[in-house]
Design an enzyme around this catalytic site. Structure first.
Site, mmCIF file in Angstrom:
data_model
loop_
_atom_site.group_PDB
_atom_site.id
_atom_site.type_symbol
_atom_site.label_atom_id
_atom_site.label_comp_id
_atom_site.label_asym_id
_atom_site.label_seq_id
_atom_site.Cartn_x
_atom_site.Cartn_y
_atom_site.Cartn_z
ATOM 1 N N ARG A 188 51.037 -18.975 35.514
ATOM 2 C CA ARG A 188 52.124 -19.697 36.210
ATOM 3 C C ARG A 188 53.264 -19.833 35.214
ATOM 4 O O ARG A 188 53.394 -20.830 34.538
ATOM 5 C CB ARG A 188 51.607 -21.069 36.693
ATOM 6 C CG ARG A 188 52.475 -21.809 37.644
ATOM 7 C CD ARG A 188 53.760 -22.402 37.009
ATOM 8 N NE ARG A 188 53.610 -23.681 36.386
ATOM 9 C CZ ARG A 188 54.298 -24.061 35.295
ATOM 10 N NH1 ARG A 188 55.155 -23.238 34.693
ATOM 11 N NH2 ARG A 188 54.118 -25.247 34.785
ATOM 12 N N GLU A 277 49.977 -23.995 27.806
ATOM 13 C CA GLU A 277 51.269 -23.791 28.455
ATOM 14 C C GLU A 277 51.141 -22.876 29.663
ATOM 15 O O GLU A 277 50.552 -21.786 29.575
ATOM 16 C CB GLU A 277 52.240 -23.161 27.435
ATOM 17 C CG GLU A 277 53.670 -23.145 27.876
ATOM 18 C CD GLU A 277 54.291 -24.537 27.947
ATOM 19 O OE1 GLU A 277 54.164 -25.307 26.979
ATOM 20 O OE2 GLU A 277 54.905 -24.848 28.989
ATOM 21 N N ASP A 278 51.689 -23.293 30.755
ATOM 22 C CA ASP A 278 51.848 -22.458 31.944
ATOM 23 C C ASP A 278 50.549 -21.803 32.432
ATOM 24 O O ASP A 278 50.525 -20.605 32.773
ATOM 25 C CB ASP A 278 52.968 -21.421 31.716
ATOM 26 C CG ASP A 278 54.346 -22.089 31.695
ATOM 27 O OD1 ASP A 278 54.395 -23.336 31.692
ATOM 28 O OD2 ASP A 278 55.354 -21.383 31.673
ATOM 29 N N ASP A 300 51.339 -29.098 27.798
ATOM 30 C CA ASP A 300 52.775 -29.353 27.815
ATOM 31 C C ASP A 300 53.283 -29.612 29.232
ATOM 32 O O ASP A 300 54.149 -30.463 29.442
ATOM 33 C CB ASP A 300 53.478 -28.143 27.205
ATOM 34 C CG ASP A 300 54.966 -28.333 27.077
ATOM 35 O OD1 ASP A 300 55.388 -29.461 26.800
ATOM 36 O OD2 ASP A 300 55.703 -27.345 27.256
ATOM 37 N N ASP A 301 52.758 -28.887 30.219
ATOM 38 C CA ASP A 301 53.280 -29.012 31.587
ATOM 39 C C ASP A 301 52.878 -30.328 32.230
ATOM 40 O O ASP A 301 53.633 -30.902 33.011
ATOM 41 C CB ASP A 301 52.808 -27.825 32.435
ATOM 42 C CG ASP A 301 53.317 -26.528 31.848
ATOM 43 O OD1 ASP A 301 54.537 -26.319 31.870
ATOM 44 O OD2 ASP A 301 52.500 -25.756 31.309
ATOM 45 N N ASN A 450 62.103 -24.637 36.906
ATOM 46 C CA ASN A 450 62.680 -23.580 36.067
ATOM 47 C C ASN A 450 62.302 -22.206 36.599
ATOM 48 O O ASN A 450 61.269 -22.075 37.248
ATOM 49 C CB ASN A 450 62.124 -23.705 34.637
ATOM 50 C CG ASN A 450 62.555 -24.983 33.970
ATOM 51 O OD1 ASN A 450 63.711 -25.350 34.017
ATOM 52 N ND2 ASN A 450 61.601 -25.677 33.364
ATOM 53 N N ASN A 498 63.889 -31.512 30.242
ATOM 54 C CA ASN A 498 62.948 -30.430 29.933
ATOM 55 C C ASN A 498 62.026 -30.887 28.804
ATOM 56 O O ASN A 498 62.479 -31.557 27.866
ATOM 57 C CB ASN A 498 63.723 -29.180 29.504
ATOM 58 C CG ASN A 498 62.822 -27.969 29.402
ATOM 59 O OD1 ASN A 498 61.934 -27.898 28.549
ATOM 60 N ND2 ASN A 498 63.030 -27.011 30.287
#
Ligand code: NAI
Ligand code: PYR
Ligand code: MG
Length: 604
Positions: A188, A277-278, A300-301, A450, A498
């Protein structure tokens, strides 16, 4: 000899035979000193082209006449000697004359591979212009085309087929003892979906920001992509695609791979903090739950975004005129970021004295099927259950319009990765519900997805459809917006909400505190620290985040408070005597320590 001043090493090196010294360094010096000694030996032995081809040693056109002679550089570079600012000027000219974001990115990427100090000087001193090129939004375009743009390796690529060799691959990384790793499986990437191995641009970009914003030495950062296949048909059909040409493996199989990866990473690099991350939401939540108590890691997300939005929300509420008790929040998007942010805000309300149930009651989460309710009839994903509403009396609200009409929110947050979903009628309805509460009240509107092509609305729309009253933050940066009425020009300033404002400081704080875990309090503290980091000019302009040019200052404040939280939480492995000294001398002493331990590109 466990701790030696670098100047002592340099003195010793000048006097000693290098081979003797190399053995001495290995036997006697602590990790950092040994690294410094090895660097010193290499730099002093390397000559000519070797120096120019090593990005950390290359000083471009700043080599002095003496260095040009001693390092055999004479004639290998133009005769002129330039200071850093002149070389920055040249780079800026090149970047500004490139037509597309990707061309600008490629120029910067080449510079990064050739002259580390110059690249980071540019990124730090021109953050507003450069960050959107190495990070969102441009990095989104780069990831989409990564396999075509590829010229050189910049990360570790570990595929499911290499699961027996994870340790070997980790040891193949050329730089010793990384302190921070950003790892993704590419499932993602921003709001762009499953990009497979092409998502590696995100760890690379995030780690460049770790160096620019928090001063982690570039050689101590490790970007990793775990290649587990991809669901992206375009990539699978692309003859140039660099990843495994297979469907993404099932979540259960990836779990075992992830366990092996985490185990191996800790064994090979015991000091390293891991930032997830992601990862798509199910895995994002699972891995955080699974590893947070036994590894130095954070997501982080979920957590970084939670902290950064909380910081902005604190500032926005202060400006909104809607008292905190009256705040009602609608979230469009109930994925890892949406739920992560909502949970962080619940913690804020509970710290302000609300019961958890009362705090949770302030949130209405909406996904593709409408308002998330207990009796909606579909099987809710685990992470959504906490926020499932019961106040709907059997009625299901299918659209955002209906939810806004029902809730009358003071704040609307977008984390859907869907462009333009905050339409004029939605934004006007938000404003009307805020206006109904009293004169001078301002709506909070955070379209946080984003890159820019996925933003729920633009800044210009938000200003126009709220008659300029909006308190706005977006995930990727928008420009200032000016409206001319007669002779009067009114300028509106957007905010960038962000996670770049917190993850560098969280990582740096965890590293410098030698934290054994990243606790909830460390994350919460990062938000509170960021909220308090605005300067007078920013407050005067009505901003809710520091300007991006000040992200390094803000990160140092965040890191300092995260370190103190690690100490309070009992997870800092630093010696007690060190903490007692900082307690005696206070924040300036700790800030000084942080500044002394971070990378600042050499400027000549
Ligand atoms: N500003 C920031 O710092 C951050 C921004 N993000 C952005 O947030 C976005 C979402 O990220 P995740 O939560 O991780 O993704 P996700 O895939 O886990 O969640 C997306 C959510 O949006 C919902 N959704 C999608 N389309 C919708 C529609 N048309 N109407 C209503 N709901 C819809 C989905 O049902 C899901 O609940 C991405 O664009 C990402 O770039 C994520 C992390 C940090
Ligand atoms: C900013 C970020 O982490 C994201 O969009 O996923
Ligand atoms: Mg992310």
């Amino acid at each position: 000899m466990s701790s030696v001043d670098i100047s002592t090493i340099e003195e010793a090196m000048k006097m000693a035979n290098l081979d003797t010294l190399r053995g001495y360094a290995q036997n006697h010096y602590g990790e950092v000193q040994q690294y410094a000694a090895t660097e010193y030996i290499s730099q002093n032995q390397a000559l000519g082209y070797q120096v120019l081809n090593e990005p950390l040693w290359n000083k471009g056109l700043s080599f002095t006449p003496e260095q040009r002679v001693s390092k055999n550089l004479t004639g290998l570079i133009p005769h002129v000697m330039e200071d850093t600012s002149k070389q920055v000027e040249r780079a800026l000219k090149m970047i500004r004359t490139r037509q597309t974001g990707i061309d600008k990115y490629l120029y910067l990427s080449t510079l990064k591979s050739q002259n580390t100090d110059l690249f980071y000087r540019l990124l730090i001193d021109h953050a507003k212009e450069m960050m959107p090129l190495v990070y969102t939004p441009t990095i989104g375009d780069v990831c989409l085309q990564y396999s075509t743009l590829y010229t050189r390796p910049e990360a570790l690529y570990i595929s499911i087929k290499q699961r027996k060799s994870i340790r070997t691959i980790l040891k193949n990384w050329p730089h010793p003892n990384p302190e921070i790793c950003v790892v993704t499986d590419g499932s993602r990437i921003l709001g762009l979906g499953d990009l497979g191995v092409n998502g590696v641009g995100i760890p690379i970009g995030k780690l460049a920001l770790y160096t620019a914003a928090a001063g982690i030495h570039p050689d101590r950062t490790l970007p990793i992509v775990l290649d587990c296949g991809t669901a992206n048909e375009t990539n699978l059909k692309d003859p140039l695609y660099l990843g495994l040409r297979q469907k993404r493996i099932p979540v259960s199989e990836q779990q075992e791979f992830m366990d092996e990866f985490m185990e191996a990473a800790r064994e090979v690099y015991p000091g390293m903090v891991v930032q997830f991350e992601d990862f798509e939401s199910e895995k994002a939540f699972n891995y955080l739950d699974r590893y947070r108590d036994s590894y130095k890691c954070f997501n982080d997300d979920i957590q970084g975004t939670g902290a950064v939005v909380l910081a902005g929300y604190i500032g926005a509420v202060n400006l909104s005129g809607v008292p905190i008790e009256e705040q009602r929040l609608v979230f469009m998007g109930a994925g890892s970021a949406g739920v992560g942010v909502a949970k962080q805000l619940v913690e804020y309300y509970t710290k302000r004295g609300l019961s958890e149930a009362a705090a949770r009651d302030k949130f209405w989460l909406v996904d593709t099927k409408g308002l998330v309710t207990k009796d909606r009839g579909d099987k809710l994903a685990d992470h959504k259950k906490y926020f499932a509403r019961t106040d709907n009396n059997g009625h299901q609200f299918r659209t955002l319009e209906e939810v806004i009409e029902y809730v009358k929110p003071s704040a609307l947050v977008g984390l859907t990765a869907t462009f333009g979903i905050f339409t004029e009628s939605i934004i006007r309805a938000l404003k009307a519900s805020v206006d109904a509460g009293g004169l001078g009240r301002r709506p909070i509107l955070f379209p946080l997805s984003n890159p820019l092509t996925k933003a729920e609305c633009t800044f210009e729309q938000a200003v126009n459809w709220t008659d300029g009253t909006v308190l706005f933050a977006s995930g990727s940066p928008f420009s200032n917006y000016s409206v001319k009425t007669g002779d009067h020009v009114q300028t509106y300033y957007p905010n960038q909400g962000n996670n770049v404002y917190v993850f560098p400081g969280i990582g740096l704080g965890a590293i410098l505190a030698k934290a054994t875990r990243v606790t909830d309090d460390m994350i919460y503290t990062s938000a509170a620290a960021l909220a308090g980091a605005l300067n007078a000019d920013e407050i005067h302009k009505g901003l809710i985040y520091p300007r991006i040019e000040r992200v390094r200052e803000a990160s140092i404040i965040v890191a300092r408070e995260v370190m103190k939280s690690a100490r309070r939480e009992g997870v800092s492995a630093l010696p007690e005597s060190q903490w007692l000294e900082w307690e005696e001398w206070g924040d300036p002493a700790l800030t000084k320590y942080i500044k002394e331990h971070i990378y600042d590109p050499t400027t000549l």
